[in-house]
Design a protein around this motif. Sequence first.
Motif, PDB file in Angstrom:
ATOM      1  N   GLU A 152       0.826  -1.209   0.000  1.00  0.00           N
ATOM      2  CA  GLU A 152       0.000   0.000   0.000  1.00  0.00           C
ATOM      3  C   GLU A 152       0.860   1.259   0.000  1.00  0.00           C
ATOM      4  O   GLU A 152       0.562   2.225  -0.714  1.00  0.00           O
ATOM      5  CB  GLU A 152      -0.932  -0.011   1.207  1.00  0.00           C
ATOM      6  CG  GLU A 152      -1.972  -1.119   1.164  1.00  0.00           C
ATOM      7  CD  GLU A 152      -2.895  -1.083   2.362  1.00  0.00           C
ATOM      8  OE1 GLU A 152      -2.914  -0.044   3.062  1.00  0.00           O
ATOM      9  OE2 GLU A 152      -3.607  -2.068   2.609  1.00  0.00           O
ATOM     10  N   ARG A 156       1.072   4.089  -2.962  1.00  0.00           N
ATOM     11  CA  ARG A 156       0.860   5.517  -2.724  1.00  0.00           C
ATOM     12  C   ARG A 156       2.025   6.355  -3.251  1.00  0.00           C
ATOM     13  O   ARG A 156       1.827   7.410  -3.868  1.00  0.00           O
ATOM     14  CB  ARG A 156       0.656   5.759  -1.230  1.00  0.00           C
ATOM     15  CG  ARG A 156       0.277   7.177  -0.877  1.00  0.00           C
ATOM     16  CD  ARG A 156      -0.204   7.286   0.563  1.00  0.00           C
ATOM     17  NE  ARG A 156       0.800   6.836   1.523  1.00  0.00           N
ATOM     18  CZ  ARG A 156       0.716   5.692   2.213  1.00  0.00           C
ATOM     19  NH1 ARG A 156      -0.310   4.882   2.033  1.00  0.00           N
ATOM     20  NH2 ARG A 156       1.657   5.365   3.068  1.00  0.00           N
ATOM     21  N   PRO A 333      -3.733   3.977  -5.531  1.00  0.00           N
ATOM     22  CA  PRO A 333      -3.428   3.467  -4.185  1.00  0.00           C
ATOM     23  C   PRO A 333      -4.660   3.032  -3.405  1.00  0.00           C
ATOM     24  O   PRO A 333      -4.589   2.082  -2.621  1.00  0.00           O
ATOM     25  CB  PRO A 333      -2.718   4.651  -3.510  1.00  0.00           C
ATOM     26  CG  PRO A 333      -3.119   5.847  -4.286  1.00  0.00           C
ATOM     27  CD  PRO A 333      -3.327   5.379  -5.685  1.00  0.00           C
TER      28      PRO A 333
END
Length: 568
Positions: A152, A156, A333
């Motif tokens: 994650e 991002r 994301p």
Amino acid sequence: MASCFQNVPWKLYSSRMISAWGDRMWMFAVGLFMVELSPSGSLKWPAIYGLTKSLAVVIVASSIGHWIDRSLRWNAAQISLAAQNVLVVACAVCVALTFYFKERLVAEVDGWGLTTACILIVILGTLAQLASVGSSIVFKDWIAIIAGGDSETLARMNSTCRSIDLATNMIAPIAVGQVMYFLSHIAVAVTIASWNVLSFFIECFLLWRIYKEFPNLALKTEVTEKQPLKVLELVLKDAEQGDQPTPDDNVKIGSGKGFLANRFGEFLGSWKIYFTHEVRNAGIGLACLYMTVLGFDSITMGYAYSQGVPESILGILLATGAAVGLLGSVAFPFSVRCIGVELTGLYGFTLEIACLTLCVASVWASGTPFDPASLLTPSIADLFSFQNSSKISATDNPFAIQNSSANSTGFYEDIGPDSFISVILLMSGIILARFGLWVADLSVNQVLQQVNDQIRGTINGVQSSMNMIFDTAKFLLVIACPWPQTFGILVCISFSAICAGWCFYASYSFKRRGHLLPFHKVVNNVPPEEIHQITLEIKKNDEKNDENALVRRNIQSSPETKHENSPS
């Protein structure tokens, strides 16, 4: 460590923004420089520059990635950044001097002075592009390490960096165009050279601070030049088996062979590693996205212009497409957090294909110039030759179709198409597909970042070569079908290539997830090397538990234990 990580992103993003701004300025300006230095009405030097750059990336990118794998991260970053900026500065200075002494160079040796200067610009520009490929691979490696294996967080950071790239790609050409229009080509060249000199020191400072603030960047299993490719192959096999390479695995390659033989061996070995790795199909899927005219490149924009779309509307459409692409980058994301990177990529490919069906429909919609029989039209060379020019009427000229712009010139005539439905469907499909395109692009690039760090540079280097091969194939198709009447053939081939990309990526997703169900959440996003390592540790723990249980059973069944436990 947490506070250290929180300080990293703004430095990383600032470095990326500075680098992307310089790259976008140079990429836009160098094409215009080549056009201006070409003979009147010719695209000779832009074509030579593009072909040279493509071939260089195809041949050398894998070796660059391999060199990055066997180098310390700070050394690779410093050398790539320095080489890129020095070469761009040298090329920009050469451009400025060429324009300043252009008349004298034309007069020298029947124009060979200008030709020599153009050749030097092409060489320096090609080398700068190769250094840029190296910097890009290094940057991807750094992001993967900084993310610390968190999918994650990596998603991002990739999303933010891609948003920066898209934003600079919109703004930088505008800035360069204004300087070139109101001042001169020399002013643009000097501006770019000055920017690269200044940005080099700023980027070095930011990268050095990141390197110091994040100690994991200094941790890397060094692969020296004396043990390049077989060690990498052994590392790949060992990673799949959960073992670590031993000193006995340090096999020297090409001992007794020449330099070129060793480099060729590295080239073949890098491609072998790529095609034997499980991310191969995902990478091929990404490369298929490059063999398409369904994007905002010069080919599609030129076709839309020939169909009566004025320059002002083209600019608006370009900005709209960039905005939709930014939305895809921002959504990436969030999608990774909800459904995982593999399924996100599958959705990205699917959305892109769904939107591009509008482009396929435009081939047969009202107002389309599609006419496959135009492939039998005389060649471009015949059309533009003086001998045949008197024999060709306006209706025979495939370029004399239509452009309703008030400023249209050249071979375009002020005759608009019967209907704009075809070009509206085409541009609508391209704009809407930008969302899925960037989601798919980010997904595959993240998959390539999550490979073992000892072969990450090699994998991404070969991927750069693959992308350029498919991009070059696109231009060859355009050369084979250059007419607006045959653009529909290019649309169909492009759509087929993107569908093939979906198939390749779907096969990778099926192998990783075990199915292609669209609504099944992916819980496990751990890289396969770590998964196997965890599996081995679980097996070892189970074996220890079995041994302990056996020891306990033996103790309980021993005569002494029975005697002690028997009632007195």
